[in-house]
Design a protein around this motif. Sequence first.
Motif, PDB file in Angstrom:
ATOM      1  N   VAL A 164       0.865  -1.178   0.000  1.00 28.72           N
ATOM      2  CA  VAL A 164       0.000   0.000   0.000  1.00 28.72           C
ATOM      3  C   VAL A 164       0.902   1.229   0.000  1.00 28.72           C
ATOM      4  N   ILE A 165       0.438   2.284  -0.675  1.00 26.79           N
ATOM      5  CA  ILE A 165       1.138   3.566  -0.655  1.00 26.79           C
ATOM      6  C   ILE A 165       0.199   4.608  -0.071  1.00 26.79           C
ATOM      7  N   ILE A 166       0.719   5.396   0.878  1.00 31.50           N
ATOM      8  CA  ILE A 166       0.012   6.548   1.425  1.00 31.50           C
ATOM      9  C   ILE A 166       0.760   7.762   0.899  1.00 31.50           C
ATOM     10  N   MET A 167       0.062   8.621   0.138  1.00 31.90           N
ATOM     11  CA  MET A 167       0.766   9.717  -0.525  1.00 31.90           C
ATOM     12  C   MET A 167       0.055  11.051  -0.345  1.00 31.90           C
ATOM     13  N   ASP A 168       0.823  12.032   0.096  1.00 32.16           N
ATOM     14  CA  ASP A 168       0.326  13.398   0.189  1.00 32.16           C
ATOM     15  C   ASP A 168       0.224  13.974  -1.220  1.00 32.16           C
ATOM     16  N   ILE A 169      -0.773  14.798  -1.452  1.00 33.98           N
ATOM     17  CA  ILE A 169      -0.896  15.452  -2.754  1.00 33.98           C
ATOM     18  C   ILE A 169       0.105  16.592  -2.878  1.00 33.98           C
ATOM     19  N   MET A 170       0.247  17.376  -1.822  1.00 34.76           N
ATOM     20  CA  MET A 170       1.096  18.567  -1.859  1.00 34.76           C
ATOM     21  C   MET A 170       2.521  18.226  -1.426  1.00 34.76           C
ATOM     22  N   LEU A 171       3.366  17.895  -2.388  1.00 31.03           N
ATOM     23  CA  LEU A 171       4.767  17.601  -2.109  1.00 31.03           C
ATOM     24  C   LEU A 171       5.616  18.782  -2.564  1.00 31.03           C
ATOM     25  N   PRO A 172       6.806  18.958  -2.005  1.00 29.71           N
ATOM     26  CA  PRO A 172       7.592  20.147  -2.327  1.00 29.71           C
ATOM     27  C   PRO A 172       8.106  20.185  -3.766  1.00 29.71           C
TER      28      PRO A 172
END
Length: 122
Positions: free
Chosen positions: A50-58
Amino acid sequence: MAKKNILVIEDNHAILDVITLILESEAFNVSGLNKGADFIAHVEESKPDVIIMDIMLPDIDGRILLKELKSKPSTSHIPVLMISARYNASNYTLDGTEADDFMAKPFNIDDLMDKIYALLKK
């Protein structure tokens, strides 16, 4: 039963640390990235369940990473939970590419775990 691998991509170190601590307490193997660079190479090497990913990355919009992940036959099957403080469930897609689930920040730990366990059953 082998431990499941979860990859967390989150640029906020405090949030990444909390998610990691929670998941490790549930006996998951956790790896973390704080930016999108080398994302696909990391996924292909670590083979997360599973991947948990933020939308707003730098360095890149997480939705672009999601689209790239879902377009590759070697990684398209990996379930992705997108997380964001600025987006909601109606606008986290990019060009029709959708994550398997979405969660707004701040989130409830029990809800996070429910979503992860549901994704692992896919």
